[in-house]
Design an enzyme around this catalytic site. Structure first.
Site, PDB file in Angstrom:
ATOM      1  N   SER A 158       8.418  28.561 -22.206  1.00  0.00           N
ATOM      2  CA  SER A 158       7.489  29.223 -21.285  1.00  0.00           C
ATOM      3  C   SER A 158       7.721  28.789 -19.839  1.00  0.00           C
ATOM      4  CB  SER A 158       6.044  28.891 -21.681  1.00  0.00           C
ATOM      5  OG  SER A 158       5.807  27.492 -21.624  1.00  0.00           O
ATOM      6  N   LYS A 159       8.417  27.678 -19.636  1.00  0.00           N
ATOM      7  CA  LYS A 159       8.612  27.156 -18.282  1.00  0.00           C
ATOM      8  C   LYS A 159       9.547  28.021 -17.442  1.00  0.00           C
ATOM      9  CE  LYS A 159       5.964  23.530 -18.804  1.00  0.00           C
ATOM     10  NZ  LYS A 159       4.711  23.357 -18.050  1.00  0.00           N
ATOM     11  N   ASP A 160      10.287  28.921 -18.081  1.00  0.00           N
ATOM     12  CA  ASP A 160      11.091  29.871 -17.304  1.00  0.00           C
ATOM     13  C   ASP A 160      10.213  30.667 -16.349  1.00  0.00           C
ATOM     14  OD1 ASP A 160      13.245  29.071 -18.790  1.00  0.00           O
ATOM     15  OD2 ASP A 160      13.642  31.017 -19.704  1.00  0.00           O
TER      16      ASP A 160
END
Length: 344
Positions: free
Chosen positions: A46-48
């Site tokens: 999710s950090k993208d």
């Protein structure tokens, strides 16, 4: 000549991750359960979302220019995403990483060209050796650098307000009743919660915290209780400080999970649903199990749980039998469900 259907940039693959119905692991539970599977982002987490959003905002504001350096504090996933986006855009990346981060994550950061500084995990946040302080020092000593500072950057939260929240609302056709999500920096749960609460304030936002973290107690009392803080093993979950990226007012309650239960639940998820997810995904699902045991859900519940990253980043940890035994999470005599036989 027919048009070639191809994405022009890896950045175009970020977001719009699938929502998957859970079946076997929630068999017999009242209601319907869905996983937001964030490993479908190109950087497998999710950090993208925050890496692309924060960098693009910095470019628009003229804060980040060609040849500059990105500095960040990370447990691994944000660092990988920043290094990935940086590689595409031509930025150098220097990362201060917690020693709790798996060797797999550290190797992946190096593979993306990032300079990595591994810092001791079990020191106070204001200790000069902590990954927070090391990143600040590197930023000050590096001309032409920006410090992302995801824990205290409201763009972390806004990234999910503008992407994860709307996606979940659309994918459930507005039927979601409960969101279950881990809280570390708090950006994912807070931004998603803010959007969902605007659509329907009755949606329950249920945060997952770790034993050894101060977040649940702070949510209940508004006090940072240092007696709550002690070493734990889950990466990317909980905190020994209070991140301003966390909007506690948008979260209805927290529930804590143990290192051991979260690790075992991640392994169980892989062997039931075929979902090979990371340690925090195991924690999120374990939290859902505990909430079910409390009777939080009913036949009308539509529950979305966010699975933040992929299991490949934890091969030397929760998916390694010897590591599990060494941590006391699995008995030496316990028969592994899967055997490997070498034919000579």
């Amino acid at each position: 000549m027919k048009e070639i259907k191809a994405h022009t940039s890896l950045l175009g693959l970020i977001g719009n991750t699938p929502l998957l119905a859970l079946k076997k692991v929630v068999y017999g539970f009242p209601g319907r359960y869905f996983a937001k599977v964030e490993c479908f982002n190109p950087g497998h987490s999710s950090k993208d979302r925050i890496a692309a959003y924060i960098i693009e905002q910095a470019e628009r504001q003229g804060i980040l220019k060609s040849g500059d350096t990105i500095v960040e504090t990370t447990s691994g996933n944000t660092g990988f995403s920043l290094a990935m986006v940086g590689a595409l855009k031509g930025y150098k990346c220097i990362l201060a990483v917690s020693s709790k981060s798996s060797p797999d994550k550290i190797d992946m950061l190096k593979a993306m060209g990032a300079e990595v500084h591994v810092c001791p995990a079990n020191v106070p946040a204001d200790d000069p050796r902590s990954y927070y302080e090391v990143a600040k020092r590197i930023h000050k000593q590096t001309p032409g650098s920006i410090y992302i500072n995801q824990y205290f950057n409201d763009l972390n939260t806004k990234a999910h307000y503008h992407s994860t929240g709307p996606e979940i609302w659309d994918q459930t056709n507005g039927q979601i009743t409960h969101l279950v999500a881990c809280s570390g920096t708090g950006g994912t749960i807070s931004g998603t919660a803010q959007f969902l609460k605007e659509q329907n304030p009755n949606i329950q936002i249920l945060g997952i915290d770790a034993y050894g973290s101060a977040l649940q107690k702070y949510h209940q009392t508004g006090v940072l209780d240092k007696d709550e803080i002690y070493p734990y093993r889950i990466e990317g979950l909980g905190k020994n400080l209070i991140p301003s990226a966390t909007d506690f007012s948008a979260i209805d309650r927290f529930i804590k999970v143990t290192d051991a239960a979260s690790a075992r639940t991640a392994r169980h998820l892989a062997q039931t649903e075929g979902l090979f997810m990371g340690y925090t995904s195991g924690a999120a699902l374990q939290g859902l199990f505990q909430l079910h045991e409390e009777g939080v859900f009913n036949k009308d519940s539509v529950v979305v749980v966010i699975f933040p990253d992929h299991g490949s980043r934890y091969m030397s940890k929760i998916y390694n039998d010897q590591w599990m035994i060494d941590q006391g999470f699995m008995d030496q005599e316990e028969e592994p469900k899967v055997r490997v036989t070498y034919i000579k």
